[in-house]
Write a protein that holds these residues in place. Structure first.
Motif, short mmCIF file in Angstrom:
data_model
loop_
_atom_site.label_atom_id
_atom_site.label_comp_id
_atom_site.label_asym_id
_atom_site.label_seq_id
_atom_site.Cartn_x
_atom_site.Cartn_y
_atom_site.Cartn_z
N GLU A 195 0.85 -1.18 0.00
CA GLU A 195 0.00 0.00 0.00
C GLU A 195 0.89 1.24 0.00
O GLU A 195 1.87 1.30 0.73
CB GLU A 195 -0.90 0.01 1.24
N GLN A 196 0.54 2.23 -0.81
CA GLN A 196 1.38 3.41 -0.97
C GLN A 196 0.64 4.67 -0.54
O GLN A 196 -0.41 4.99 -1.08
CB GLN A 196 1.82 3.56 -2.44
N GLU A 197 1.21 5.40 0.43
CA GLU A 197 0.65 6.68 0.86
C GLU A 197 1.46 7.82 0.26
O GLU A 197 2.67 7.68 0.03
CB GLU A 197 0.65 6.78 2.39
N TYR A 198 0.80 8.94 0.02
CA TYR A 198 1.47 10.09 -0.61
C TYR A 198 0.66 11.35 -0.37
O TYR A 198 -0.52 11.31 -0.01
CB TYR A 198 1.64 9.85 -2.11
N PHE A 199 1.30 12.50 -0.58
CA PHE A 199 0.63 13.80 -0.51
C PHE A 199 0.61 14.43 -1.89
O PHE A 199 1.51 14.21 -2.71
CB PHE A 199 1.38 14.75 0.44
N GLU A 263 -8.36 3.11 -3.46
CA GLU A 263 -7.81 4.46 -3.35
C GLU A 263 -8.71 5.25 -2.41
O GLU A 263 -9.93 5.05 -2.39
CB GLU A 263 -7.75 5.14 -4.72
N HIS A 264 -8.11 6.12 -1.62
CA HIS A 264 -8.93 6.90 -0.68
C HIS A 264 -8.14 8.05 -0.09
O HIS A 264 -6.91 8.10 -0.17
CB HIS A 264 -9.48 6.00 0.44
N ASN A 265 -8.87 8.99 0.52
CA ASN A 265 -8.25 10.03 1.31
C ASN A 265 -7.64 9.41 2.56
O ASN A 265 -8.28 8.61 3.23
CB ASN A 265 -9.28 11.06 1.77
N GLU A 266 -6.43 9.80 2.89
CA GLU A 266 -5.82 9.37 4.15
C GLU A 266 -6.13 10.40 5.24
O GLU A 266 -6.92 11.32 5.03
CB GLU A 266 -4.31 9.17 3.98
N ALA A 267 -5.52 10.23 6.40
CA ALA A 267 -5.92 11.01 7.57
C ALA A 267 -5.62 12.50 7.45
O ALA A 267 -6.41 13.34 7.89
CB ALA A 267 -5.25 10.45 8.82
N ALA A 268 -4.47 12.86 6.89
CA ALA A 268 -4.09 14.27 6.81
C ALA A 268 -4.67 14.92 5.56
O ALA A 268 -4.86 14.26 4.54
CB ALA A 268 -2.57 14.40 6.80
N PRO A 269 -4.96 16.22 5.62
CA PRO A 269 -5.39 16.92 4.40
C PRO A 269 -4.31 16.78 3.33
O PRO A 269 -3.11 16.79 3.64
CB PRO A 269 -5.51 18.38 4.87
N ALA A 270 -4.71 16.60 2.10
CA ALA A 270 -3.81 16.46 0.95
C ALA A 270 -3.08 15.12 0.93
O ALA A 270 -2.18 14.92 0.12
CB ALA A 270 -2.80 17.60 0.88
N GLN A 271 -3.46 14.18 1.82
CA GLN A 271 -2.82 12.88 1.86
C GLN A 271 -3.76 11.81 1.32
O GLN A 271 -4.96 11.82 1.61
CB GLN A 271 -2.41 12.52 3.29
N PHE A 272 -3.20 10.88 0.54
CA PHE A 272 -4.01 9.86 -0.11
C PHE A 272 -3.28 8.52 -0.07
O PHE A 272 -2.10 8.44 0.24
CB PHE A 272 -4.31 10.27 -1.56
N GLU A 273 -4.03 7.46 -0.41
CA GLU A 273 -3.44 6.12 -0.40
C GLU A 273 -3.93 5.32 -1.58
O GLU A 273 -5.08 5.46 -2.02
CB GLU A 273 -3.77 5.39 0.90
N LEU A 274 -3.03 4.47 -2.07
CA LEU A 274 -3.33 3.57 -3.19
C LEU A 274 -2.93 2.17 -2.78
O LEU A 274 -1.86 1.98 -2.20
CB LEU A 274 -2.55 4.05 -4.42
#
Length: 695
Positions: A195-199, A263-274
């Protein structure tokens, strides 16, 4: 009329097994299949036939060049493009791609890190085809996944040791499965989902922040009035601009045969996950490197900058790369699947116990393999696991194992379903909950290692996991070897499980990994708490690590010491870039802004009746400017001293304990100024703009 969807192009840019079966003569295809199962090796004629078919397919899909796509010790990927076209004996254009070109390449190795494996004047490096990972087309280039070695055969990359570790765990797991009675299993593959998180931040704002451009993270910046306190971003509606970006990312990844599932929004604003679907370990690592590359490229097309750093914004969630790891047989069985009756599933119990032992024996290696300089800012805060390695098994599995070790198997099986909800007659329940504070959590039929940093290649952590479990599996097999009857094998296995749990239960922890109580408890248990990445690097060359990797021929002693040097140098260079960037920002941006603000106040100060607000503001700004100037000068002098330290590990320690605290103090001063700065004068993008500018 046929209804066309975006999925019709799935895998269209991959020279997959399906394509090979269609395009290759059957004897050639069969020879390749035997190579894949390690029952044979490719000869030149077979390689030529595959190369010819691959070239034709690539040309039909718009490719003009080919490259040996490899993973040097920089942690990223590398490629040198060669065109298919060359002159024949009459000077006429000829399209050529031979089996030799497919199997072997020779990129210049002189500029890649080697840790002393080769001298500066020894430029030769060779790439060799990894035929277990499919070739693909990216940007009209045929990319052939390869390993990268020196002239004398030392590994100069991350893939060659990964393939060796996969072979090691394959042999060890297959051997044990056969001893436990399943003789039909011929191979066991480590299976991984990454799983990959990113901003995502607006590109125009990104360009105005030198720290983001040069280091990937903010070296200064105070939190905005609103960040993630309300939890309203997490799993929320995806902003339309981001949704357009995600659609294109998905399309490109699907063409490359990557099963992007979630794919979805992660916890922080501007943060996402794939999140992709699981696949074989080396392919999963290759695909994750492609995911990161595609995220960066597609983001710029949508006027975004994709931040893969572990902690781009202080005080907010950092980004990780969850490494979901399991073992699956060639007959389709997951060896970590508990089944309907885990207490009676001896194979499940044996493999679980082997994993527990392996993690308890090599936590320092896991800490090292999952980290870099950026991960030091993330671990232990805002949903990232702590630096202390432990395993979460879930209430049922943990109690089952502990009861086995104490000969008190008295727990009754839990109900498997929940009460009906909204008229649904059956709601299945997993046999474990999730513990988001655990570095290593068992999640039903796999282990989720959540410590891995978002920007890091997943190769090293999987090399460690594959090799350490191979060792413990072999140790168990050695004790079962020669036992004649299967019931005796089962009895002996259960006895071994009991001993492992007694000896290694300290690594099992189900509580809050963020709590101070756990730090104290872990200390009592004797678990290592390595607070910095630089202090974990020596674990690579400890005697037990050298013995582990050399016994399984993953690394030589020389290769391990080379990597030790490379990791230390990489850490130091990362910090050094950050220091130089921060000093440049202070001198060329922050101090001039302070001067400008102070100059606006000067005309009023000498006047009778000058408002108290202006006098107080003048004093506050001059205090901040003097404080910042003093601190930046101290940082500069300390930095110059640290640079004189020749030993890279010692220099790294100084960077962590002396340079990093000074940078933190400077950040606090700049942030104090930012909070009171004039909006008219302070022209650097602030957190609120960076975090909410992607709408």
């Amino acid at each position: 009329m046929k209804f066309e969807t975006v999925f019709d192009d799935f895998g269209s840019l991959v020279f997959s097994e399906k394509v090979m079966k269609e395009r290759l003569p059957y004897p050639v295809y069969a020879q390749w299949k035997q190579t894949m199962t390690k029952d044979n090796s490719l000869d030149r004629n077979t390689a030529d036939a595959i190369a010819h078919a691959m070239k034709g397919w690539a040309l039909e899909n718009g490719a003009t060049h080919f490259t040996h796509w490899f993973q040097p010790l920089t942690g990223s990927t590398a490629e040198k493009h060669d065109s298919f076209i060359e002159p024949d004996e009459n000077g006429e254009p000829l399209l050529r791609f031979s089996g030799k070109s497919l199997i072997k390449g020779e990129p210049d190795a002189s500029s890649f890190p080697s840790g002393g494996l080769r001298a500066t004047f020894e430029a030769r490096g060779y790439t060799y085809w990894d035929c277990s990972s499919p070739a693909f087309i990216k940007d009209n280039i045929l990319c052939i996944p390869t390993v990268f070695v020196s002239y004398h055969g030392e590994s100069l990359d991350k893939k060659a040791p990964l393939l060796k570790s996969i072979e090691a765990v394959d042999k060890a797991a297959t051997r044990l499965v056969n001893l436990l009675g399943d003789k039909d299993v011929k191979h066991v593959n480590p299976v991984v989902g990454l799983e990959q998180e990113y901003f995502l931040v607006d590109m125009e704002l990104y360009k105005k922040r030198l720290d983001l451009r040069f280091t990937g993270r903010t070296l200064f910046g105070s939190n905005s009035a609103k960040t993630q306190e309300l939890d309203d971003h997490y799993f929320g509606s995806i902003p339309s601009r981001v949704s357009d970006f995600m659609k294109e990312v998905n399309t490109e990844l699907w063409k490359l045969g990557i099963y992007v599932k979630a794919e979805h929004n992660e916890a922080a604003p501007a943060q996402f996950e794939l999140a992709p679907v699981f696949t074989n370990c080396n392919v999963a690592v290759d695909q994750n490197l492609l995911v990161m590359d595609i995220l960066r490229k597609i983001s710029s097309k949508h006027n975004f900058a994709c931040l893969l750093h572990e902690k781009p914004f202080a005080g907010l969630n950092g980004s990780g790369k969850h490494n979901n790891w399991s073992l699956c047989t060639d007959t389709g069985q997951n060896l970590f699947s508990p089944g309907d009756k885990p207490a009676e599933n001896i194979r499940f119990l044996v493999f679980m116990c082997a994993f527990i032992q392996a993690v308890d024996e090599y936590p320092e290696l896991l800490r090292m393999a999952a980290s870099n300089a950026g991960n030091d800012h993330r671990l232990g805060a805002n949903e990232a696991p702590p630096a202390i390695i432990s395993i979460y098994l879930g209430e049922y599995i943990e109690e089952l194992l502990l009861n086995i070790s104490s000969k008190e198997v008295k727990r009754t099986q839990k109900e498997n379903d929940l009460n009906p909800i909204l008229g649904l007659s059956y709601i299945p329940r997993d046999n474990t909950d999730r513990n988001r504070t655990s570095p290593m959590a068992f999640t039903g039929n796999k282990f989720e290692f959540r410590m891995l940093g978002s920007s890091i290649s997943a190769s090293t952590v999987n090399i460690v996991m594959n090799t350490m479990i191979a060792k413990t599996l072999d140790e168990i097999s050695n004790k079962l070897e020669g036992i004649k009857y299967i019931q005796d094998v089962r009895d002996k296995s259960l006895e071994l499980c009991k001993k492992i749990i007694v000896d290694h239960s300290r690594i099992i922890f189900s509580g809050d990994g963020y709590s101070n109580e756990w730090v104290e408890e872990a200390k009592k248990r004797g678990l290592p708490n390595i607070i910095s990445y630089i202090e974990s690097i020596p674990s690579l060359i400890e005697e037990k690590s050298i013995r582990l990797f050399t016994d399984y021929k993953i690394y030589t002693d020389k290769e391990l010491h080379a990597r030790y040097e490379i990791l230390n140098e990489d850490y130091c260079k990362t910090i050094e870039v950050e220091v130089r960037t921060l000093l440049q920002i202070i001198k060329r941006e922050i101090l001039p802004l302070l001067v400008k603000e102070i100059q606006q106040l000067l005309p009023c100060l000498g006047l009778t009746g000058c408002p108290n607000y202006i006098q107080n503001r003048y004093q506050e700004l001059t205090h901040l400017m003097n404080d910042l100037d003093t601190k930046q000068e101290l940082l500069h002098q300390t930095f110059e001293h640290v640079l004189t330290i020749n030993n890279s590990h010692d220099r790294g320690i100084e960077n962590y304990y002396k340079i990093a605290p000074l940078m933190k103090e400077i950040r606090e001063t700049i942030d104090s100024y930012e909070k009171i700065s004039s909006e008219e004068i302070y022209n650097l993008p602030i957190y609120g703009e960076l975090l909410f500018g992607n709408r």
